[in-house]
Motif scaffolding. Structure first.
Motif, PDB file in Angstrom:
ATOM      1  N   ALA A 141       0.839  -1.205   0.000  1.00 54.97           N
ATOM      2  CA  ALA A 141       0.000   0.000   0.000  1.00 54.97           C
ATOM      3  C   ALA A 141       0.871   1.252   0.000  1.00 54.97           C
ATOM      4  CB  ALA A 141      -0.920  -0.015   1.214  1.00 54.97           C
ATOM      5  N   LEU A 142       1.367   1.624  -1.179  1.00 54.84           N
ATOM      6  CA  LEU A 142       2.199   2.807  -1.331  1.00 54.84           C
ATOM      7  C   LEU A 142       1.629   3.686  -2.436  1.00 54.84           C
ATOM      8  CD1 LEU A 142       5.693   1.058  -1.324  1.00 54.84           C
ATOM      9  CD2 LEU A 142       4.552   2.149   0.606  1.00 54.84           C
ATOM     10  N   GLY A 143       1.655   4.980  -2.247  1.00 56.93           N
ATOM     11  CA  GLY A 143       1.247   5.920  -3.287  1.00 56.93           C
ATOM     12  C   GLY A 143      -0.232   6.263  -3.241  1.00 56.93           C
ATOM     13  N   PRO A 144      -0.634   7.205  -4.101  1.00 57.77           N
ATOM     14  CA  PRO A 144      -2.031   7.628  -4.118  1.00 57.77           C
ATOM     15  C   PRO A 144      -2.926   6.522  -4.697  1.00 57.77           C
ATOM     16  CG  PRO A 144      -0.811   8.702  -5.880  1.00 57.77           C
ATOM     17  CD  PRO A 144       0.177   7.953  -5.050  1.00 57.77           C
ATOM     18  N   GLY A 145      -4.091   6.348  -4.098  1.00 63.15           N
ATOM     19  CA  GLY A 145      -5.043   5.340  -4.542  1.00 63.15           C
ATOM     20  C   GLY A 145      -4.692   3.931  -4.112  1.00 63.15           C
ATOM     21  N   ALA A 146      -3.728   3.802  -3.225  1.00 65.97           N
ATOM     22  CA  ALA A 146      -3.283   2.474  -2.802  1.00 65.97           C
ATOM     23  C   ALA A 146      -4.336   1.756  -1.973  1.00 65.97           C
ATOM     24  CB  ALA A 146      -1.994   2.593  -2.003  1.00 65.97           C
ATOM     25  N   GLU A 147      -5.223   2.524  -1.319  1.00 65.23           N
ATOM     26  CA  GLU A 147      -6.247   1.867  -0.500  1.00 65.23           C
ATOM     27  C   GLU A 147      -7.236   1.083  -1.359  1.00 65.23           C
ATOM     28  OE1 GLU A 147      -7.497   6.057  -1.420  1.00 65.23           O
ATOM     29  OE2 GLU A 147      -5.744   5.199  -0.427  1.00 65.23           O
ATOM     30  N   ILE A 148      -7.298   1.368  -2.639  1.00 63.42           N
ATOM     31  CA  ILE A 148      -8.154   0.611  -3.560  1.00 63.42           C
ATOM     32  C   ILE A 148      -7.347  -0.492  -4.255  1.00 63.42           C
ATOM     33  CG2 ILE A 148      -9.549   0.772  -5.658  1.00 63.42           C
ATOM     34  CD1 ILE A 148     -10.848   2.050  -3.243  1.00 63.42           C
ATOM     35  N   ARG A 149      -6.144  -0.180  -4.678  1.00 65.45           N
ATOM     36  CA  ARG A 149      -5.350  -1.135  -5.458  1.00 65.45           C
ATOM     37  C   ARG A 149      -4.782  -2.272  -4.623  1.00 65.45           C
ATOM     38  NH1 ARG A 149      -0.887   1.911  -8.144  1.00 65.45           N
ATOM     39  NH2 ARG A 149      -1.175   3.293  -6.374  1.00 65.45           N
ATOM     40  N   ALA A 150      -4.430  -2.033  -3.372  1.00 67.94           N
ATOM     41  CA  ALA A 150      -3.801  -3.067  -2.550  1.00 67.94           C
ATOM     42  C   ALA A 150      -4.741  -4.251  -2.291  1.00 67.94           C
ATOM     43  CB  ALA A 150      -3.289  -2.478  -1.245  1.00 67.94           C
ATOM     44  N   PRO A 151      -5.991  -4.039  -1.872  1.00 62.70           N
ATOM     45  CA  PRO A 151      -6.872  -5.190  -1.678  1.00 62.70           C
ATOM     46  C   PRO A 151      -7.173  -5.926  -2.985  1.00 62.70           C
ATOM     47  CG  PRO A 151      -7.765  -3.285  -0.548  1.00 62.70           C
ATOM     48  CD  PRO A 151      -6.616  -2.809  -1.381  1.00 62.70           C
ATOM     49  N   THR A 152      -7.316  -5.171  -4.065  1.00 70.69           N
ATOM     50  CA  THR A 152      -7.566  -5.796  -5.361  1.00 70.69           C
ATOM     51  C   THR A 152      -6.390  -6.663  -5.774  1.00 70.69           C
ATOM     52  OG1 THR A 152      -8.905  -3.885  -5.992  1.00 70.69           O
ATOM     53  CG2 THR A 152      -8.161  -5.325  -7.757  1.00 70.69           C
ATOM     54  N   ALA A 153      -5.182  -6.175  -5.566  1.00 70.18           N
ATOM     55  CA  ALA A 153      -3.995  -6.957  -5.901  1.00 70.18           C
ATOM     56  C   ALA A 153      -3.892  -8.206  -5.029  1.00 70.18           C
ATOM     57  CB  ALA A 153      -2.747  -6.096  -5.740  1.00 70.18           C
ATOM     58  N   ALA A 154      -4.235  -8.074  -3.750  1.00 70.14           N
ATOM     59  CA  ALA A 154      -4.184  -9.229  -2.853  1.00 70.14           C
ATOM     60  C   ALA A 154      -5.180 -10.299  -3.287  1.00 70.14           C
ATOM     61  CB  ALA A 154      -4.460  -8.797  -1.417  1.00 70.14           C
ATOM     62  N   VAL A 155      -6.378  -9.897  -3.679  1.00 70.85           N
ATOM     63  CA  VAL A 155      -7.383 -10.854  -4.142  1.00 70.85           C
ATOM     64  C   VAL A 155      -6.931 -11.505  -5.445  1.00 70.85           C
ATOM     65  CG1 VAL A 155      -9.733 -11.032  -5.050  1.00 70.85           C
ATOM     66  CG2 VAL A 155      -9.301  -9.763  -2.948  1.00 70.85           C
ATOM     67  N   LEU A 156      -6.345 -10.731  -6.327  1.00 72.92           N
ATOM     68  CA  LEU A 156      -5.853 -11.256  -7.600  1.00 72.92           C
ATOM     69  C   LEU A 156      -4.750 -12.287  -7.380  1.00 72.92           C
ATOM     70  CD1 LEU A 156      -5.917 -10.993 -10.717  1.00 72.92           C
ATOM     71  CD2 LEU A 156      -4.114  -9.324 -10.468  1.00 72.92           C
ATOM     72  N   ILE A 157      -3.804 -11.959  -6.532  1.00 75.15           N
ATOM     73  CA  ILE A 157      -2.703 -12.888  -6.248  1.00 75.15           C
ATOM     74  C   ILE A 157      -3.234 -14.147  -5.572  1.00 75.15           C
ATOM     75  CG2 ILE A 157      -0.604 -13.211  -4.881  1.00 75.15           C
ATOM     76  CD1 ILE A 157      -0.064 -10.196  -5.376  1.00 75.15           C
ATOM     77  N   GLY A 158      -4.144 -13.999  -4.615  1.00 73.36           N
ATOM     78  CA  GLY A 158      -4.736 -15.161  -3.945  1.00 73.36           C
ATOM     79  C   GLY A 158      -5.511 -16.043  -4.907  1.00 73.36           C
ATOM     80  N   GLY A 159      -6.261 -15.431  -5.803  1.00 69.82           N
ATOM     81  CA  GLY A 159      -7.010 -16.205  -6.783  1.00 69.82           C
ATOM     82  C   GLY A 159      -6.106 -16.983  -7.717  1.00 69.82           C
ATOM     83  N   LEU A 160      -5.009 -16.366  -8.132  1.00 70.86           N
ATOM     84  CA  LEU A 160      -4.057 -17.070  -8.992  1.00 70.86           C
ATOM     85  C   LEU A 160      -3.405 -18.245  -8.264  1.00 70.86           C
ATOM     86  CD1 LEU A 160      -2.346 -14.072 -10.788  1.00 70.86           C
ATOM     87  CD2 LEU A 160      -3.823 -15.800 -11.821  1.00 70.86           C
ATOM     88  N   LEU A 161      -3.079 -18.064  -6.996  1.00 70.51           N
ATOM     89  CA  LEU A 161      -2.475 -19.151  -6.223  1.00 70.51           C
ATOM     90  C   LEU A 161      -3.458 -20.304  -6.019  1.00 70.51           C
ATOM     91  CD1 LEU A 161      -0.450 -17.157  -3.551  1.00 70.51           C
ATOM     92  CD2 LEU A 161       0.431 -18.430  -5.505  1.00 70.51           C
ATOM     93  N   VAL A 162      -4.705 -19.963  -5.695  1.00 74.08           N
ATOM     94  CA  VAL A 162      -5.705 -21.011  -5.477  1.00 74.08           C
ATOM     95  C   VAL A 162      -6.000 -21.754  -6.774  1.00 74.08           C
ATOM     96  CG1 VAL A 162      -8.143 -21.400  -4.898  1.00 74.08           C
ATOM     97  CG2 VAL A 162      -6.737 -19.930  -3.461  1.00 74.08           C
ATOM     98  N   SER A 163      -6.147 -21.035  -7.879  1.00 72.73           N
ATOM     99  CA  SER A 163      -6.435 -21.713  -9.142  1.00 72.73           C
ATOM    100  C   SER A 163      -5.262 -22.576  -9.590  1.00 72.73           C
ATOM    101  CB  SER A 163      -6.791 -20.701 -10.221  1.00 72.73           C
ATOM    102  OG  SER A 163      -5.686 -19.908 -10.564  1.00 72.73           O
ATOM    103  N   ALA A 164      -4.037 -22.135  -9.336  1.00 74.46           N
ATOM    104  CA  ALA A 164      -2.875 -22.952  -9.672  1.00 74.46           C
ATOM    105  C   ALA A 164      -2.843 -24.218  -8.819  1.00 74.46           C
ATOM    106  CB  ALA A 164      -1.589 -22.154  -9.477  1.00 74.46           C
ATOM    107  N   ALA A 165      -3.150 -24.090  -7.526  1.00 77.52           N
ATOM    108  CA  ALA A 165      -3.177 -25.268  -6.656  1.00 77.52           C
ATOM    109  C   ALA A 165      -4.271 -26.236  -7.090  1.00 77.52           C
ATOM    110  CB  ALA A 165      -3.393 -24.842  -5.202  1.00 77.52           C
ATOM    111  N   LEU A 166      -5.443 -25.711  -7.451  1.00 77.15           N
ATOM    112  CA  LEU A 166      -6.518 -26.587  -7.901  1.00 77.15           C
ATOM    113  C   LEU A 166      -6.133 -27.300  -9.191  1.00 77.15           C
ATOM    114  CD1 LEU A 166      -9.706 -24.427  -7.247  1.00 77.15           C
ATOM    115  CD2 LEU A 166      -9.049 -26.530  -6.103  1.00 77.15           C
TER     116      LEU A 166
END
Length: 66
Positions: A9-34
């Protein structure tokens, strides 16, 4: 890989981008594991179950018609 740079969470607008990035990374990890672990394990389990069922089912003997 672009989501990794947005996850801290760095820079302007990070409060929106950080959770979205975390969900994206988590989804990629879960789909790869599946895709790489869970689905092949399921197919092996299903194939073993099918083999067990075939062994339990005795071959049927056809009677000759008179």
């Amino acid at each position: 890989m672009a989501a990794v740079s947005s996850s801290p969470a760095l820079g302007p607008g990070a409060e929106i981008r950080a959770p979205t990035a975390a969900v994206l990374i988590g989804g990629l990890l879960v789909s790869a594991a599946l895709g790489l672990v869970v689905m092949p394990a399921f197919y092996v389990f299903a194939d073993d179950a099918k083999a067990r069922l075939v062994r339990l089912d005795p071959p049927r003997v056809r009677r000759a018609r008179p």
